[in-house]
Design a protein around this motif. Structure first.
Motif, mmCIF file in Angstrom:
data_model
loop_
_atom_site.group_PDB
_atom_site.id
_atom_site.type_symbol
_atom_site.label_atom_id
_atom_site.label_comp_id
_atom_site.label_asym_id
_atom_site.label_seq_id
_atom_site.Cartn_x
_atom_site.Cartn_y
_atom_site.Cartn_z
ATOM 1 N N GLN A 227 22.692 59.360 67.075
ATOM 2 C CA GLN A 227 24.037 59.751 66.237
ATOM 3 C C GLN A 227 24.915 58.656 66.611
ATOM 4 N N SER A 228 25.857 58.337 65.923
ATOM 5 C CA SER A 228 26.635 57.132 65.727
ATOM 6 C C SER A 228 27.797 57.409 66.981
ATOM 7 N N LEU A 229 28.293 56.503 67.725
ATOM 8 C CA LEU A 229 29.331 56.772 68.535
ATOM 9 C C LEU A 229 30.623 57.079 67.752
ATOM 10 N N GLU A 230 30.793 56.474 66.753
ATOM 11 C CA GLU A 230 31.912 56.846 65.767
ATOM 12 C C GLU A 230 31.656 58.144 65.167
ATOM 13 N N GLU A 231 32.786 58.947 65.241
ATOM 14 C CA GLU A 231 32.585 60.238 64.323
ATOM 15 C C GLU A 231 32.137 60.319 62.986
ATOM 16 N N LYS A 232 32.891 59.330 62.264
ATOM 17 C CA LYS A 232 32.852 59.301 60.932
ATOM 18 C C LYS A 232 32.531 57.698 60.528
ATOM 19 N N PRO A 233 31.260 57.401 60.804
ATOM 20 C CA PRO A 233 31.040 55.722 60.506
ATOM 21 C C PRO A 233 31.213 55.476 59.274
ATOM 22 N N ARG A 234 31.961 54.308 58.946
ATOM 23 C CA ARG A 234 32.184 53.866 57.551
ATOM 24 C C ARG A 234 33.037 54.614 56.804
ATOM 25 N N LEU A 235 33.452 55.686 57.082
ATOM 26 C CA LEU A 235 34.152 56.296 56.121
ATOM 27 C C LEU A 235 35.691 56.378 56.415
ATOM 28 N N ARG A 236 36.539 56.425 55.610
ATOM 29 C CA ARG A 236 38.084 56.429 55.735
ATOM 30 C C ARG A 236 38.750 57.810 55.474
ATOM 31 N N GLU A 237 39.818 58.025 56.245
ATOM 32 C CA GLU A 237 40.385 59.279 55.937
ATOM 33 C C GLU A 237 40.901 59.094 54.463
ATOM 34 N N GLU A 238 40.808 60.028 53.577
ATOM 35 C CA GLU A 238 41.159 59.878 52.409
ATOM 36 C C GLU A 238 40.852 58.811 51.499
ATOM 37 N N GLY A 239 39.581 58.596 51.996
ATOM 38 C CA GLY A 239 39.057 57.162 51.311
ATOM 39 C C GLY A 239 38.534 57.656 49.780
ATOM 40 N N VAL A 240 38.397 56.619 48.959
ATOM 41 C CA VAL A 240 38.117 56.764 47.676
ATOM 42 C C VAL A 240 36.568 56.599 47.152
ATOM 43 N N TYR A 241 35.996 57.600 46.750
ATOM 44 C CA TYR A 241 34.480 57.503 46.705
ATOM 45 C C TYR A 241 33.977 57.683 45.486
ATOM 46 N N LEU A 242 33.186 56.980 44.842
ATOM 47 C CA LEU A 242 32.523 57.328 43.506
ATOM 48 C C LEU A 242 31.170 57.744 43.618
ATOM 49 N N ILE A 243 30.834 59.103 43.107
ATOM 50 C CA ILE A 243 29.314 59.473 43.225
ATOM 51 C C ILE A 243 28.719 59.453 41.848
ATOM 52 N N THR A 244 27.971 58.522 41.370
ATOM 53 C CA THR A 244 27.387 58.808 40.318
ATOM 54 C C THR A 244 26.284 59.909 40.102
ATOM 55 N N GLY A 245 26.308 60.716 39.027
ATOM 56 C CA GLY A 245 25.403 61.951 39.197
ATOM 57 C C GLY A 245 25.990 62.950 40.317
ATOM 58 N N GLY A 246 27.429 62.764 40.328
ATOM 59 C CA GLY A 246 28.226 63.463 41.392
ATOM 60 C C GLY A 246 28.133 65.085 41.332
ATOM 61 N N LEU A 247 27.862 65.442 40.022
ATOM 62 C CA LEU A 247 27.677 66.936 39.798
ATOM 63 C C LEU A 247 26.352 67.485 39.814
ATOM 64 N N GLY A 248 25.271 66.641 40.448
ATOM 65 C CA GLY A 248 23.943 67.123 40.527
ATOM 66 C C GLY A 248 23.831 67.676 41.806
#
Ligand SMILES: NC(=O)c1ccc[n+]([C@@H]2O[C@H](COP(=O)([O-])OP(=O)(O)OC[C@H]3O[C@@H](n4cnc5c(N)ncnc54)[C@H](OP(=O)(O)O)[C@@H]3O)[C@@H](O)[C@H]2O)c1
Length: 649
Positions: A227-248
Motif C-alpha cells: 500500500q502506498s504511503l501516500e493516501e492518493k498517490p499521483r492524484l490531485r484534489e479536483e485533478g483533471v483526468y481524461l478516460i478514453t472509453g470512459g463510459l465503458g
C-alpha cells in the motif's frame, strides 16, 4: 537474465526447404549462406508490387495482397518445394528509416502483422499436417537493455506469434528480436551464427532477444505491491483526468473512484453519440433503465453526485482531428489536463483463417492508432500519468484473438518506448478478466464455451480489487504489470504445453442430437460408406441435429470455427485425420470424407511413420507426394506406405 544456449538439433543429411522472407538490411542474405551450408534448399521472398518468380529461388510478393501469399505457396507446392521451415525477416528494418509514430504505423502492419496473418491463412489453405516452425526476426522491437531505439509499431506481430500456434496446431512460432550490427562486421557474423543455431533447434521458447551477443528470453517476476504511503498517490484534489472509453465498464469504475477520492474533473470519451446534458431528463423519461444510454446517463449523474464534474465527448480515439478537438475542449473547459487513462478498446473475436483486414483493423485501431493519436495530440501537455489498459491476452495469446493480442502487445511495447524517451510516468497494466463489468462480461461467446467461461470468470478481478491494484500501482515506479487473478507461471506453462482451448474443447461433452434437420436448399442424402458415416455421426452430435446429409453445408447448419476444431478432434478419435481449417474448404461430409486421412501409426525399422490411406482412392501406383497434400510426405515415406497398402490389398 543469463544467456542460455539452445541445444543444436542434429543436422539432417536430407535436403529440406526453408522459405525466407528476406529483409533489406543484409541480415537475411548472411543467413542464406549459412542455411545453404546446412544443406537447406532456400527459397527467398522479397517485398514487391506483385507476385512474380524472379529466378529459381527468388520470388516477390505484395505484402498487402493476401492472394500473393497463396499464389506463392501454390507455386511452391507445384514444384514440390513447400517449406519445412519459414524464417520471416520483414520486420528487420534500417533504424534510421524507421518511421515511428502515426506516419510509420501502417507500413509496419503491412510487412508485420498482416504479412503473418496472410501467411497463416495461405498455409491454412494448404492443409499441411506436418510440423512447421516459423521464426519471426525483428529488430528494435523489444526493450531489453533500455537503450534501444524502439519501434513499438512492430509489436503487433506478437499477436500472430502467440495465436497462430493456438489456431494451427501444426505450426509453432517464435519471435527473435535483434539489434542489427553494421554490415560486414564481426558482430554481424556472430549474430548470424547465433540465429542459425536458433534455427537448428526446435522451437521451445516464443520470445527471444539478442543484445550484444547475449541471448535473452522473456520471463515474469512476481511483485508484492505494498500500500502506498501516500493516501492518493499521483492524484490531485479536483485533478483533471481524461478516460478514453470512459463510459465503458472499467472506465466507469475508475471514473467513480476518481470522483469519490479527489472530486475529479472528468472527460469521458467514446465513439457513440451521447445526448447533450439538457436532453438527459427527457431521454430518461422516454427510455427504460435497460437502455444502454440511459444507464450511462445515470452513471454520469452518480459521478456528479459524488462531487465530480463530468464532460462527455464523442470522439474516436483513433481519429487525430476528433481527439485534438477533444483535448482543446478539455483545456477550454477545465484549463488543464493532469492525467490520462486510455481504456478505449474493442474485444477481438474470430479465427485467423476467416479474418478480414477490415475486421482486424477495427480491433487494432483504438489501441494502436489510438495510442499514437493520444501521443500526438498530447505532446504539449505535461501529464502526471498516462495509464494504458492492456490485457493478459498479449502475454498468453488466446484462440480467436490474434488482433486483440497484437493490439495489446503494441501497448506493452509502447510503454517501454515512452518510458525510455521521457521522464513522465507511463504505466501499462495487463489486466486479467474483470468480473461484473466490461467486455469480458458482455462479450458473447460460442455456446460450447459459454459455461466454462462463466465458471472461469468467477476467478476474475472484482472492480474493488482492480481499484486497489491501480492505487498501489500509482504509488509504485513500475511501468508494466500483469494483474493475473490466477497463478501466471502455471498459466504460461499450460499455454505452452497445449493451446488451453483445445484441451477445454476435448473435455466438452458432446451434445446429444436434439433438433430435426432444418429445411435446406439441398435434399438429404444418406452416407455411402464407413468414413462418411463416421463424419455424419460426429456432425450430428456436435451440431445437435438428428440427420446430417452428405451434401449438407456444415456452416449452414450452424457450424463455426470452434466446432470445426471439435470435429477434427472427434475425427481423430475415430482414426480420421483432418485439420480444423479443412472444414472451411470442404464443408460437407462428402468433401471431408474425400480429403480425410485414415490414421494408423506403425513402427517400422525403429522409425515412427504415420501411415495414410485414402478412402476414395482407386489407383494404387505411380503416386507422388503431391497426390497426398495433407500428409506432406517425402517420396521415400510415400513409397513405404504404398508398399504397405499393396501388401494389404
Ligand atoms: N474487461 C476486461 O476484463 C478487460 C481485461 C483486460 C483488458 N481490458 C481492457 O480494458 C479496457 C476497457 O475495457 P472494458 O472492459 O471497460 O470494455 P468496454 O466495457 O467494452 O468499454 C470499452 C469502451 O471503449 C470505447 N471505445 C472503443 N473503441 C473506441 C474508439 N476507437 N475510440 C473511443 N472509444 C472507444 C467503447 O465505447 P464506444 O463503443 O462508444 O466507442 C467502450 O465504452 C479495454 O481497452 C480492454 O481491452 C479489459
Amino acid at each position: 537474465m543469463p544467456p542460455a544456449s539452445p541445444k543444436p538439433r542434429e543436422l539432417t543429411s536430407q535436403k529440406s526447404c526453408t522459405l525466407v522472407f528476406i529483409d533489406e538490411c543484409g541480415l537475411g542474405s548472411q543467413l542464406l549462406k549459412g542455411l545453404r551450408r546446412d544443406n537447406q534448399e532456400v527459397i527467398t521472398v522479397k517485398v514487391g508490387t506483385y507476385f512474380t518468380q524472379v529466378n529459381e529461388s527468388l520470388y516477390t510478393i505484395n505484402p498487402q495482397q493476401s492472394n500473393d501469399y497463396e499464389a506463392l505457396l501454390n507455386e511452391l507446392r507445384a514444384q514440390q518445394k513447400l517449406p519445412e521451415t519459414i524464417v520471416h525477416l520483414w520486420n528487420v528494418t534500417p533504424v534510421t528509416q524507421t518511421q515511428s509514430g502515426l506516419a510509420g504505423v501502417e507500413e509496419a502492419q503491412e510487412t508485420g502483422f498482416y504479412s503473418l496473418l496472410f501467411l497463416a491463412q495461405a498455409l491454412g489453405k494448404q492443409n499441411l499436417s506436418e510440423q512447421l516452425p516459423i521464426t519471426i526476426v525483428s529488430n528494435n522491437m523489444q526493450s531489453v537493455t533500455g537503450e534501444e531505439v524502439l519501434s513499438p509499431e512492430k509489436a503487433t506481430i506478437l499477436g500472430p506469434v502467440k495465436v497462430i500456434p493456438q489456431e494451427y496446431p501444426n505450426i509453432s512460432c517464435r519471435s527473435i528480436d535483434v539489434v542489427v550490427p553494421a554490415a560486414g562486421s564481426w558482430q554481424q557474423e556472430k549474430l548470424t551464427e547465433q540465429l542459425l543455431t536458433e534455427l537448428r533447434a526446435p522451437i521451445s521458447e516464443q520470445l527471444i532477444a539478442y543484445r550484444n551477443h547475449n541471448r535473452w528470453r522473456q520471463s515474469y517476476e512476481a511483485v508484492r505491491l505494498e500500500q502506498s504511503l501516500e493516501e492518493k498517490p499521483r492524484l490531485r484534489e479536483e485533478g483533471v483526468y481524461l478516460i478514453t472509453g470512459g463510459l465503458g465498464g472499467i472506465g466507469l469504475v475508475l471514473a467513480k473512484h476518481l470522483a469519490k477520492t479527489v472530486r475529479a474533473k472528468l472527460i469521458l470519451t467514446g465513439r457513440s453519440t451521447f445526448p447533450a446534458r439538457e436532453e438527459w431528463d427527457s431521454w430518461l423519461e422516454t427510455h427504460d433503465q435497460t437502455d444502454s444510454t440511459s444507464s450511462k446517463i445515470l452513471k454520469v449523474k452518480e459521478l456528479e453526485e459524488l462531487g465530480a464534474e463530468v464532460l462527455v465527448i464523442s470522439a474516436d480515439v483513433a481519429n487525430l482531428a476528433q481527439m485534438t478537438d477533444a483535448i482543446a475542449q478539455t483545456q477550454k473547459h477545465f484549463g488543464q489536463l493532469n492525467g490520462v487513462i486510455h481504456a478505449a478498446g474493442v474485444p477481438g473475436g474470430g479465427v485467423i483463417q476467416r479474418k478480414t483486414e477490415e475486421e482486424t483493423e477495427r480491433i487494432l485501431a483504438p489501441k494502436v492508432k489510438g495510442t499514437l493519436v493520444l501521443e500526438a495530440s498530447l505532446k504539449e501537455v505535461e501529464l502526471d500519468f498516462l495509464i494504458l489498459t492492456s490485457s493478459m491476452v498479449s502475454i498468453l495469446g488466446e484462440f480467436g484473438q490474434v488482433d486483440y493480442a497484437g493490439a495489446n502487445a503494441f501497448l506493452d511495447v509502447f510503454t517501454h518506448h515512452k518510458t525510455s524517451e521521457q521522464n513522465s510516468f507511463t504505466l501499462c497494466i495487463n489486466w486479467g478478466a474483470w468480473q461484473e463489468v466490461g467486455m469480458a462480461v458482455n462479450t458473447a461467446r460460442p455456446k460450447q464455451l459459454q459455461e466454462s467461461y462463466i465458471e472461469n470468470l468467477q476467478q476474475g478481478i472484482l472492480p474493488k480489487e482492480g481499484i486497489d491494484v491501480l492505487m498501489r500501482l500509482l504509488g509504485s515506479k513500475l511501468s508494466q504489470v500483469v494483474v493475473s487473478p490466477t497463478d501466471l507461471p502455471s498459466l504460461l506453462k499450460q499455454h505452452h504445453s497445449d493451446s488451453g482451448l483445445l484441451s477445454q474443447l476435448e473435455k466438452t461433452n458432446i451434445l446429444k442430437p436434439k433438433h430435426p434437420r432444418p429445411e435446406l436448399s439441398i435434399a438429404y442424402v444418406t452416407p455411402r460408406n464407413e468414413i462418411e458415416r463416421k463424419f455424419a455421426n460426429i456432425l450430428q452430435q456436435l451440431l445437435g441435429i438428428e440427420k446430417v446429409g452428405i451434401y449438407d453445408n456444415f456452416f449452414e447448419l450452424g457450424g463455426d470455427s470452434l466446432l470445426s476444431i471439435q470435429v477434427a478432434l472427434k475425427a481423430k478419435q475415430t482414426s480420421l485425420q483432418i485439420m480444423p481449417n479443412q472444414l472451411f474448404e470442404h464443408p460437407t461430409i462428402a468433401d471431408l470424407a474425400a480429403v480425410a486421412v485414415t490414421l494408423q501409426t506403425i513402427n517400422e525399422e525403429n522409425m515412427e511413420v504415420e501411415n495414410i490411406s485414402y478412402s476414395q482412392s482407386s489407383k494404387t501406383e505411380d503416386y507422388t507426394p503431391s497426390d497426398f497434400p495433407q500428409a506432406n510426405l517425402t517420396q521415400t515415406e510415400l513409397d513405404k506406405f504404398l508398399t504397405k497398402i499393396n501388401r494389404k490389398d
